[in-house]
Design a protein around this motif. Structure first.
Motif, PDB file in Angstrom:
ATOM      1  N   ALA A 146       2.603   6.423   1.436  1.00  0.00           N
ATOM      2  CA  ALA A 146       1.407   5.586   1.305  1.00  0.00           C
ATOM      3  C   ALA A 146       0.592   6.041   0.100  1.00  0.00           C
ATOM      4  O   ALA A 146       0.558   7.238  -0.229  1.00  0.00           O
ATOM      5  CB  ALA A 146       0.566   5.667   2.575  1.00  0.00           C
ATOM      6  N   ILE A 147      -0.060   5.101  -0.555  1.00  0.00           N
ATOM      7  CA  ILE A 147      -0.908   5.429  -1.699  1.00  0.00           C
ATOM      8  C   ILE A 147      -1.953   6.466  -1.292  1.00  0.00           C
ATOM      9  O   ILE A 147      -2.249   7.391  -2.046  1.00  0.00           O
ATOM     10  CB  ILE A 147      -1.569   4.154  -2.270  1.00  0.00           C
ATOM     11  N   SER A 148      -2.465   6.367  -0.073  1.00  0.00           N
ATOM     12  CA  SER A 148      -3.476   7.316   0.416  1.00  0.00           C
ATOM     13  C   SER A 148      -2.904   8.708   0.654  1.00  0.00           C
ATOM     14  O   SER A 148      -3.653   9.663   0.795  1.00  0.00           O
ATOM     15  CB  SER A 148      -4.104   6.791   1.705  1.00  0.00           C
ATOM     16  N   GLU A 149      -1.559   8.861   0.690  1.00  0.00           N
ATOM     17  CA  GLU A 149      -0.912  10.150   0.931  1.00  0.00           C
ATOM     18  C   GLU A 149      -0.390  10.814  -0.338  1.00  0.00           C
ATOM     19  O   GLU A 149       0.328  11.803  -0.257  1.00  0.00           O
ATOM     20  CB  GLU A 149       0.280   9.974   1.875  1.00  0.00           C
ATOM     21  N   ARG A 187       0.807  -1.227   0.000  1.00  0.00           N
ATOM     22  CA  ARG A 187       0.000   0.000   0.000  1.00  0.00           C
ATOM     23  C   ARG A 187       0.834   1.269   0.000  1.00  0.00           C
ATOM     24  O   ARG A 187       0.342   2.335   0.369  1.00  0.00           O
ATOM     25  CB  ARG A 187      -0.918  -0.004   1.216  1.00  0.00           C
TER      26      ARG A 187
END
Length: 189
Positions: free
Chosen positions: A135-138, A84
């Protein structure tokens, strides 16, 4: 179904990037790295800087001035996540070369530009780590990259990049006007 462009004679292997095999990514690693460096140049030029390419033998890729201070920037480019997150080992050299791969010396560069090429995203940081993890979410939104750069470039005594976007990274705390260098135990985000 029509063939991909790289199956057509005369087209380079990377023409279907990022949808290429690991073999092609490995064979074209220098070109992919160059593409990441050009993406960083594009943003620096848009923000009014004049980046200069450093010689291949230096432990940094770009030089540019910020408020009369010469900054050395190391550009690292990745093409796919591991789990991730996108991982950026901060090493120099090549596994096939005599010297192999090794960590950068302390103070070898001032700023790291972490390029996630398939997303056209750059995460700027002044934190010195053995490995950076994004992170992919960041992933930074393109409009947020200027704020991210300001935080990284401003971590020492440089404060000159105008921006309006929301800040996405926290620079390392400063001590005596210089960025704090993190230890080996501070590698995880």
């Amino acid at each position: 179904m029509s063939p991909s462009l790289n199956q057509v004679s005369g087209f380079p292997a990377l023409v279907d990037y990022p949808h290429v095999s690991g073999r092609v990514r490995a064979q074209e690693a220098k070109r992919i790295g160059a593409a990441g460096e050009r993406l960083v140049d594009s943003y620096l030029i848009r923000w009014g800087f004049h980046p200069f390419e450093a010689p291949e033998s230096e432990p940094f890729d770009r030089l540019f001035l910020v408020s009369d201070h010469l900054l050395r920037m190391q550009v690292k480019t990745v093409t796919y996540p591991k789990g991730r997150a996108y991982l950026f080992p901060m090493e120099q050299g090549h596994t096939k070369c005599v010297g192999g791969r090794h960590k950068y010396a302390h103070g070898a560069f001032d700023i790291a530009a972490l390029v996630i090429l398939p997303e056209d995203a750059i995460y700027f940081t002044s934190e010195m780590r053995g490995i950076h993890r994004v992170a992919i979410s960041e992933l930074p939104h393109p409009a947020a990259q200027a704020r991210n750069a300001r935080a990284a470039f401003g971590s020492g005594h440089w404060h000159s990049i105008p921006c309006r976007a929301r800040q996405r990274c926290r620079p390392a705390p400063c001590r005596n006007g210089k960025p704090h260098r993190r230890g080996r135990d501070d590698h995880a985000r």
